[in-house]
Design an enzyme around this catalytic site. Structure first.
Site, PDB file in Angstrom:
ATOM      1  N   ASP A  85       0.872  -1.116  -0.017  1.00  0.00           N
ATOM      2  CA  ASP A  85      -0.064  -0.089   0.062  1.00  0.00           C
ATOM      3  C   ASP A  85       0.929   1.190   0.010  1.00  0.00           C
ATOM      4  O   ASP A  85       1.459   1.526   1.067  1.00  0.00           O
ATOM      5  CB  ASP A  85      -0.907  -0.104   1.317  1.00  0.00           C
ATOM      6  CG  ASP A  85      -1.886   1.136   1.317  1.00  0.00           C
ATOM      7  OD1 ASP A  85      -3.001   0.992   0.710  1.00  0.00           O
ATOM      8  OD2 ASP A  85      -1.531   2.141   1.665  1.00  0.00           O
ATOM      9  N   TYR A 140       3.071  10.096  -0.385  1.00  0.00           N
ATOM     10  CA  TYR A 140       4.257   9.170   0.550  1.00  0.00           C
ATOM     11  C   TYR A 140       5.579   9.524  -0.110  1.00  0.00           C
ATOM     12  O   TYR A 140       6.392   9.552   0.594  1.00  0.00           O
ATOM     13  CB  TYR A 140       3.936   7.716   0.803  1.00  0.00           C
ATOM     14  CG  TYR A 140       2.814   7.247   1.459  1.00  0.00           C
ATOM     15  CD1 TYR A 140       1.795   8.307   1.861  1.00  0.00           C
ATOM     16  CD2 TYR A 140       2.294   5.882   1.392  1.00  0.00           C
ATOM     17  CE1 TYR A 140       0.647   7.833   2.500  1.00  0.00           C
ATOM     18  CE2 TYR A 140       0.988   5.688   1.707  1.00  0.00           C
ATOM     19  CZ  TYR A 140       0.092   6.530   2.411  1.00  0.00           C
ATOM     20  OH  TYR A 140      -0.890   6.172   2.992  1.00  0.00           O
ATOM     21  N   LYS A 176      -2.499   5.954  -4.496  1.00  0.00           N
ATOM     22  CA  LYS A 176      -3.646   6.781  -4.146  1.00  0.00           C
ATOM     23  C   LYS A 176      -3.389   8.202  -4.974  1.00  0.00           C
ATOM     24  O   LYS A 176      -2.321   8.613  -4.631  1.00  0.00           O
ATOM     25  CB  LYS A 176      -3.822   6.839  -2.596  1.00  0.00           C
ATOM     26  CG  LYS A 176      -3.689   5.663  -1.745  1.00  0.00           C
ATOM     27  CD  LYS A 176      -4.065   5.957  -0.259  1.00  0.00           C
ATOM     28  CE  LYS A 176      -3.785   4.720   0.509  1.00  0.00           C
ATOM     29  NZ  LYS A 176      -2.315   4.597   0.805  1.00  0.00           N
ATOM     30  N   HIS A 232      -7.614   9.490  -2.177  1.00  0.00           N
ATOM     31  CA  HIS A 232      -7.019   9.272  -0.939  1.00  0.00           C
ATOM     32  C   HIS A 232      -7.825  10.021   0.137  1.00  0.00           C
ATOM     33  O   HIS A 232      -7.921   9.593   1.405  1.00  0.00           O
ATOM     34  CB  HIS A 232      -5.508  10.256  -0.867  1.00  0.00           C
ATOM     35  CG  HIS A 232      -4.730   9.700   0.034  1.00  0.00           C
ATOM     36  ND1 HIS A 232      -3.257   9.719  -0.211  1.00  0.00           N
ATOM     37  CD2 HIS A 232      -4.800   9.332   1.358  1.00  0.00           C
ATOM     38  CE1 HIS A 232      -2.526   9.095   1.024  1.00  0.00           C
ATOM     39  NE2 HIS A 232      -3.394   8.945   2.110  1.00  0.00           N
ATOM     40  N   LEU A 275      -2.182  -0.185  13.610  1.00  0.00           N
ATOM     41  CA  LEU A 275      -1.353  -0.298  14.995  1.00  0.00           C
ATOM     42  C   LEU A 275      -1.508   0.940  15.896  1.00  0.00           C
ATOM     43  O   LEU A 275      -0.605   1.439  16.703  1.00  0.00           O
ATOM     44  CB  LEU A 275       0.148  -0.809  14.663  1.00  0.00           C
ATOM     45  CG  LEU A 275       0.354  -1.840  14.306  1.00  0.00           C
ATOM     46  CD1 LEU A 275       1.646  -2.202  13.877  1.00  0.00           C
ATOM     47  CD2 LEU A 275      -0.400  -3.230  14.646  1.00  0.00           C
ATOM     48  N   SER A 326       6.096  -1.315   8.926  1.00  0.00           N
ATOM     49  CA  SER A 326       7.440  -1.209  10.107  1.00  0.00           C
ATOM     50  C   SER A 326       8.453  -1.211   9.156  1.00  0.00           C
ATOM     51  O   SER A 326       8.536  -1.951   7.892  1.00  0.00           O
ATOM     52  CB  SER A 326       7.407  -2.385  10.732  1.00  0.00           C
ATOM     53  OG  SER A 326       8.593  -2.648  11.476  1.00  0.00           O
ATOM     54  N   ARG A 333       9.863  -7.305  13.212  1.00  0.00           N
ATOM     55  CA  ARG A 333       8.494  -6.783  13.265  1.00  0.00           C
ATOM     56  C   ARG A 333       7.736  -6.966  11.932  1.00  0.00           C
ATOM     57  O   ARG A 333       6.741  -7.259  11.900  1.00  0.00           O
ATOM     58  CB  ARG A 333       8.224  -5.170  13.455  1.00  0.00           C
ATOM     59  CG  ARG A 333       8.713  -4.866  14.869  1.00  0.00           C
ATOM     60  CD  ARG A 333       8.691  -3.454  15.115  1.00  0.00           C
ATOM     61  NE  ARG A 333       8.997  -2.953  16.532  1.00  0.00           N
ATOM     62  CZ  ARG A 333       9.219  -1.531  16.799  1.00  0.00           C
ATOM     63  NH1 ARG A 333       8.902  -0.736  16.048  1.00  0.00           N
ATOM     64  NH2 ARG A 333       9.487  -1.389  18.306  1.00  0.00           N
ATOM     65  N   ASN A 359       4.568  -9.350  12.115  1.00  0.00           N
ATOM     66  CA  ASN A 359       2.925  -8.627  12.219  1.00  0.00           C
ATOM     67  C   ASN A 359       2.411  -9.628  10.923  1.00  0.00           C
ATOM     68  O   ASN A 359       1.202  -9.334  10.612  1.00  0.00           O
ATOM     69  CB  ASN A 359       3.373  -7.374  11.582  1.00  0.00           C
ATOM     70  CG  ASN A 359       3.866  -6.283  12.394  1.00  0.00           C
ATOM     71  OD1 ASN A 359       3.751  -6.528  13.555  1.00  0.00           O
ATOM     72  ND2 ASN A 359       4.166  -4.943  11.833  1.00  0.00           N
TER      73      ASN A 359
HETATM   74  N1  LIG Z   1      -5.305   6.363   3.728  1.00  0.00           N
HETATM   75  C1  LIG Z   1      -5.130   7.210   4.590  1.00  0.00           C
HETATM   76  O1  LIG Z   1      -5.307   8.320   4.775  1.00  0.00           O
HETATM   77  C2  LIG Z   1      -3.648   6.668   5.313  1.00  0.00           C
HETATM   78  C3  LIG Z   1      -3.341   7.233   6.483  1.00  0.00           C
HETATM   79  C4  LIG Z   1      -2.363   6.817   7.310  1.00  0.00           C
HETATM   80  C5  LIG Z   1      -1.658   5.331   6.864  1.00  0.00           C
HETATM   81  N2  LIG Z   1      -2.068   4.863   6.028  1.00  0.00           N
HETATM   82  C6  LIG Z   1      -1.598   3.309   5.622  1.00  0.00           C
HETATM   83  O2  LIG Z   1      -1.740   2.791   6.706  1.00  0.00           O
HETATM   84  C7  LIG Z   1      -0.338   2.330   6.692  1.00  0.00           C
HETATM   85  C8  LIG Z   1      -0.058   1.904   8.428  1.00  0.00           C
HETATM   86  O3  LIG Z   1      -0.323   3.135   9.132  1.00  0.00           O
HETATM   87  P1  LIG Z   1       0.719   3.546   9.956  1.00  0.00           P
HETATM   88  O4  LIG Z   1       2.056   3.832   9.104  1.00  0.00           O
HETATM   89  O5  LIG Z   1       0.174   4.996  10.411  1.00  0.00           O
HETATM   90  O6  LIG Z   1       1.186   2.896  11.077  1.00  0.00           O
HETATM   91  P2  LIG Z   1       1.000   1.533  11.607  1.00  0.00           P
HETATM   92  O7  LIG Z   1       1.096   0.369  10.937  1.00  0.00           O
HETATM   93  O8  LIG Z   1      -0.408   1.765  12.551  1.00  0.00           O
HETATM   94  O9  LIG Z   1       2.024   1.739  12.803  1.00  0.00           O
HETATM   95  C9  LIG Z   1       3.394   1.796  12.462  1.00  0.00           C
HETATM   96  C10 LIG Z   1       4.368   2.178  13.566  1.00  0.00           C
HETATM   97  O10 LIG Z   1       4.024   1.048  14.713  1.00  0.00           O
HETATM   98  C11 LIG Z   1       5.533   0.336  14.655  1.00  0.00           C
HETATM   99  N3  LIG Z   1       5.274  -1.097  14.744  1.00  0.00           N
HETATM  100  C12 LIG Z   1       5.343  -1.706  13.601  1.00  0.00           C
HETATM  101  N4  LIG Z   1       5.102  -3.023  13.870  1.00  0.00           N
HETATM  102  C13 LIG Z   1       5.211  -2.927  15.504  1.00  0.00           C
HETATM  103  C14 LIG Z   1       5.499  -4.158  16.225  1.00  0.00           C
HETATM  104  N5  LIG Z   1       5.303  -5.382  15.851  1.00  0.00           N
HETATM  105  N6  LIG Z   1       5.810  -3.834  17.554  1.00  0.00           N
HETATM  106  C15 LIG Z   1       5.892  -2.500  17.908  1.00  0.00           C
HETATM  107  N7  LIG Z   1       5.813  -1.523  17.144  1.00  0.00           N
HETATM  108  C16 LIG Z   1       5.656  -1.810  15.788  1.00  0.00           C
HETATM  109  C17 LIG Z   1       6.287   1.256  13.827  1.00  0.00           C
HETATM  110  O11 LIG Z   1       7.817   1.115  13.960  1.00  0.00           O
HETATM  111  P3  LIG Z   1       8.837   0.751  13.189  1.00  0.00           P
HETATM  112  O12 LIG Z   1       8.623   1.085  11.496  1.00  0.00           O
HETATM  113  O13 LIG Z   1       9.949   1.574  13.525  1.00  0.00           O
HETATM  114  O14 LIG Z   1       9.153  -0.709  13.373  1.00  0.00           O
HETATM  115  C18 LIG Z   1       5.547   2.442  13.319  1.00  0.00           C
HETATM  116  O15 LIG Z   1       6.034   3.297  14.259  1.00  0.00           O
HETATM  117  C19 LIG Z   1       0.586   3.136   6.129  1.00  0.00           C
HETATM  118  O16 LIG Z   1       1.818   2.893   5.921  1.00  0.00           O
HETATM  119  C20 LIG Z   1      -0.407   3.574   4.874  1.00  0.00           C
HETATM  120  O17 LIG Z   1       0.005   2.607   3.822  1.00  0.00           O
HETATM  121  C21 LIG Z   1      -3.219   5.354   5.044  1.00  0.00           C
END
Ligand SMILES: NC(=O)c1ccc[n+]([C@@H]2O[C@H](COP(=O)([O-])OP(=O)(O)OC[C@H]3O[C@@H](n4cnc5c(N)ncnc54)[C@H](OP(=O)(O)O)[C@@H]3O)[C@@H](O)[C@H]2O)c1
Length: 288
Positions: free
Chosen positions: A49, A54, A83, A116, A205, A246, A251, A255
């Site tokens: 994704d 980004y 997106k 988006h 997460l 991640s 991780r 995951n």
């Molecule tokens: N459509 C939208 O508007 C929108 C908005 C936001 C996000 N997104 C999508 O959703 C995806 C995920 O969201 P997100 O990037 O906000 O975050 P997330 O997946 O909810 O969390 C990522 C964070 O958690 C940490 N993490 C990951 N696995 C872990 C584990 N097993 N244990 C402890 N910590 C862990 C990562 O650290 P490290 O990387 O340092 O390991 C990072 O700081 C995005 O990458 C994007 O593709 C879409």
């Protein structure tokens, strides 16, 4: 229920989407992003994704090309989402933006192209619905040409969704929403499902912030898993596509280890109770 990392959910257009995707927001650009996406594909993720916003489509595309080669895969083995960013709305501009994304990714088609964010009523008080409709016409053309195999939405609240459905010739098949134990746009998720869309969870997460929650860590201790695995399993058990991000190799793998335990009804309810209903981004207030 999804039972493996390559498990898919059916989309209303006849395609299928892998229920676990690798999120690439904030994986940075350049070598670090290439390494992270390659590690994810090597670990078995078959769904990536990304988004124009980004700033890493070129790195993601390079990683995909290299990972296909390294892992003996073909393009059809991967499901790639990108997106359209908010500054590129409207029919003609959306088509140009898609061309740029496809070029940066080095792909002749993407598996899923998402709007988006809906045009917000703050930015477009008179005509937000028309702006979204014009963008959607471009998406319908991209689908008809096969350049976007499936087309969908992100951050669409029920009012945005209903307005779009009223004018769409080709139905959106996905709505990507903020959903995690700490906060969930569940009303929008339910409206999307009722209209036949698959729901995806962004920040599953809680961008890491929810992982220290005492109720989540208590359930994690009960099932002998990490809080992250419980959060992802909790979403999967609700047939929600998860997109964990991640850059940490262990991780990235951890995951994906979600299929040899199950949350009971009581544990599902305990995780659901973490949500305090705090409002995050209201798409109608979005000005970015
Ligand atoms: N459509 C939208 O508007 C929108 C908005 C936001 C996000 N997104 C999508 O959703 C995806 C995920 O969201 P997100 O990037 O906000 O975050 P997330 O997946 O909810 O969390 C990522 C964070 O958690 C940490 N993490 C990951 N696995 C872990 C584990 N097993 N244990 C402890 N910590 C862990 C990562 O650290 P490290 O990387 O340092 O390991 C990072 O700081 C995005 O990458 C994007 O593709 C879409």
């Amino acid at each position: 229920m999804i039972t493996s990392l390559s498990g898919t959910l059916p989309l209303a257009d006849g395609n299928a989407i892998p229920a676990i995707g690798y999120g690439t927001w904030q994986v940075a650009d350049g070598e670090r992003a290439v390494a992270a996406v390659k590690a994810a594909i090597a670990a078995g993720y078959r769904h990536i994704d990304t988004a124009a916003a980004y700033g890493n489509e070129a790195a993601v595309g390079r990683a995909i090309a290299e990972a296909l080669e390294d892992n003996g895969l073909v393009r059809e083995d991967l499901f790639v989402t990108t997106k359209l960013w908010n500054s590129r709305r409207g029919h003609d501009e959306a088509l140009r933006a898609f061309d740029e994304s496809a070029r940066l990714l080095g792909l002749d088609h993407v598996d899923l192209y998402l709007i988006h964010w809906p045009a917000s009523s703050r930015q477009h008080p008179e005509d937000w619905a028309e702006v979204n409709a014009a963008t959607w016409r471009a998406f319908e053309e991209l689908k008809a040409e096969g350049r976007a195999r499936s087309i969908g939405l992100s951050n669409f609240m029920p009012r945005h969704l209903q307005a779009l459905l009223a004018v769409a010739h080709e139905q959106p098949v996905v709505n990507q929403l903020e959903l995690h134990p700490g906060f969930g746009q569940w009303q929008a998720a339910e409206a999307s499902r009722q209209a036949g869309l698959v729901v995806e969870a962004w920040s599953p997460l809680g961008s890491g912030a929810v992982l220290g929650d005492p109720a989540l860590t208590a359930v994690a201790a009960e099932v002998g898993r990490t809080p992250a695995q419980v959060a992802l399993r909790w979403l999967l058990q609700q047939d929600v596509v998860v997109l964990p991000k991640s850059v940490t190799p262990e991780r990235i793998v951890a995951n994906t280890e979600l299929f040899d335990f199950e949350l009971s009804d009581e544990q599902m309810a305990a995780v659901a109770a973490i949500d305090d209903g705090a409002e995050h981004h209201d798409p109608d207030q979005v000005t970015f």
